[in-house]
Motif scaffolding. Sequence first.
Motif, PDB file in Angstrom:
ATOM      1  N   HIS A 183      16.139   2.590   5.449  1.00 36.81           N
ATOM      2  CA  HIS A 183      15.992   3.282   5.785  1.00 36.81           C
ATOM      3  C   HIS A 183      14.532   3.765   6.794  1.00 36.81           C
ATOM      4  O   HIS A 183      13.554   2.762   6.103  1.00 36.81           O
ATOM      5  CB  HIS A 183      16.218   3.876   4.726  1.00 36.81           C
ATOM      6  N   GLN A 189      11.769   7.275   7.172  1.00 34.41           N
ATOM      7  CA  GLN A 189      11.433   8.419   7.719  1.00 34.41           C
ATOM      8  C   GLN A 189      10.755   9.024   8.286  1.00 34.41           C
ATOM      9  O   GLN A 189       9.647   8.514   8.824  1.00 34.41           O
ATOM     10  CB  GLN A 189      10.855   8.939   5.924  1.00 34.41           C
ATOM     11  N   HIS A 224      20.456   7.601   2.564  1.00 35.38           N
ATOM     12  CA  HIS A 224      19.917   8.124   3.537  1.00 35.38           C
ATOM     13  C   HIS A 224      19.455   6.834   4.083  1.00 35.38           C
ATOM     14  O   HIS A 224      19.635   5.202   3.653  1.00 35.38           O
ATOM     15  CB  HIS A 224      18.832   8.725   3.385  1.00 35.38           C
ATOM     16  N   HIS A 279       7.299   6.592   7.284  1.00 32.31           N
ATOM     17  CA  HIS A 279       7.624   4.808   6.882  1.00 32.31           C
ATOM     18  C   HIS A 279       8.779   4.672   6.902  1.00 32.31           C
ATOM     19  O   HIS A 279       9.644   5.481   7.785  1.00 32.31           O
ATOM     20  CB  HIS A 279       7.750   5.083   4.781  1.00 32.31           C
ATOM     21  N   ALA A 286      12.035   1.377   4.848  1.00 31.98           N
ATOM     22  CA  ALA A 286      11.773   0.761   3.469  1.00 31.98           C
ATOM     23  C   ALA A 286      12.366  -0.557   3.214  1.00 31.98           C
ATOM     24  O   ALA A 286      13.661  -0.979   4.188  1.00 31.98           O
ATOM     25  CB  ALA A 286      12.364   1.865   2.912  1.00 31.98           C
ATOM     26  N   TYR A 300       5.328   2.538  -2.793  1.00 22.94           N
ATOM     27  CA  TYR A 300       4.586   3.061  -0.934  1.00 22.94           C
ATOM     28  C   TYR A 300       3.327   1.768  -0.861  1.00 22.94           C
ATOM     29  O   TYR A 300       2.199   2.156  -1.299  1.00 22.94           O
ATOM     30  CB  TYR A 300       4.540   4.073  -0.573  1.00 22.94           C
ATOM     31  N   GLU A 323       7.954   0.866   1.985  1.00 23.99           N
ATOM     32  CA  GLU A 323       8.366   0.904   1.318  1.00 23.99           C
ATOM     33  C   GLU A 323       8.757  -0.154   0.857  1.00 23.99           C
ATOM     34  O   GLU A 323      10.301  -0.432   1.676  1.00 23.99           O
ATOM     35  CB  GLU A 323       9.491   2.449   1.087  1.00 23.99           C
TER      36      GLU A 323
END
Length: 333
Positions: free
Chosen positions: A151, A153, A197, A211, A213, A254, A264
């Motif tokens: 994912h 963000q 997510h 970020h 991940a 992170y 992440e």
Amino acid sequence: MIPQWNRNPGFNITRASHVVLSARDLGASKAFYADALGLVVTAETKDALYLRGLEEANHHSLVIRRTDGAPKAEWIGMRVEDEAHIELVASFLAKEGLHHEIADVPFQGKTLRFKDVVGTSVEFVADMPVVNRNMQEFHTFRGGSPQRFDHYQLVTHDVQAASDFWCKLGFRLAEYTAPSGSDELWGTWLERKGNTHDIVFTNGRGPRLHHFAFTVPDVATLIHACDATSSLGYDDIIDRGPGRHGLSNALFVYFRDPDGHRIEFFTTHYQFIDVETPPIRWDLSNPRRAQLWGMPASKRWFFEASEFPDTPVSDPLLVAEPLTLERYLEAQS
Ligand SMILES: [Fe+2]
């Protein structure tokens, strides 16, 4: 206001699949992402580095392009079911009045590029060359043994508008954060692939990439990534953690890469598939939301992020500050 889920948009966006960043020194990027963190190098040219997780059969999930300017986040990438679905999404964007174009991109099938309603640079991809899954080549595992992209963000000035748009594309709200006594959206966790997510929007100066991940196999491997980066001489790169998010239940850490982009590593989220399950609401004032163990994140974690090229950044419409480590410690003294 809770965004309305368009359960059958008429096309299938399958998952968040990759990001494209720019960096000043591809050698430094390769040393960090491949040698220290453990991503696999699929291909490299004079101007770009293509990386993937150990279990991924897609050509890349992280692309780093060389720049002589300031490092940026160039694109967030998603996969759609096939080429026909690219056309269906293009028709949807046209109806929404959003400019879009088909781009010719190395190592990617049909690729649709556009900016979403809050200015995020997005590319949807039909397919990629299939490569070997390295998931059982255990002797090659390094760093955090990152398995697969999961994912990203984004920071945005208008979480409501962003969430409404992505839910029209078929995304479903799994969890959200709102200020006390209100359902004004401070943050939304939106999914397509059946965990909590694929894409997250949080309130702040945006659009910026906060970020991206990758999953790691377990807690010991996550800690090993911290040890490995340390013994290779990286210092001051752990941006936050390790810790456990209340939101999504991920155990996380992170890192900041040599150009300041944030990555992440986390152990995986819970499933979010059954349609009757309501989203979880978290109060912005609840520190367990972002860190179940109780210690908030620093100001730099909340407020620093990667900008997109040629994209102006706007101040947030919602004025609501999260609890930072600095404010938390000040209150204790
Ligand atoms: Fe995350």
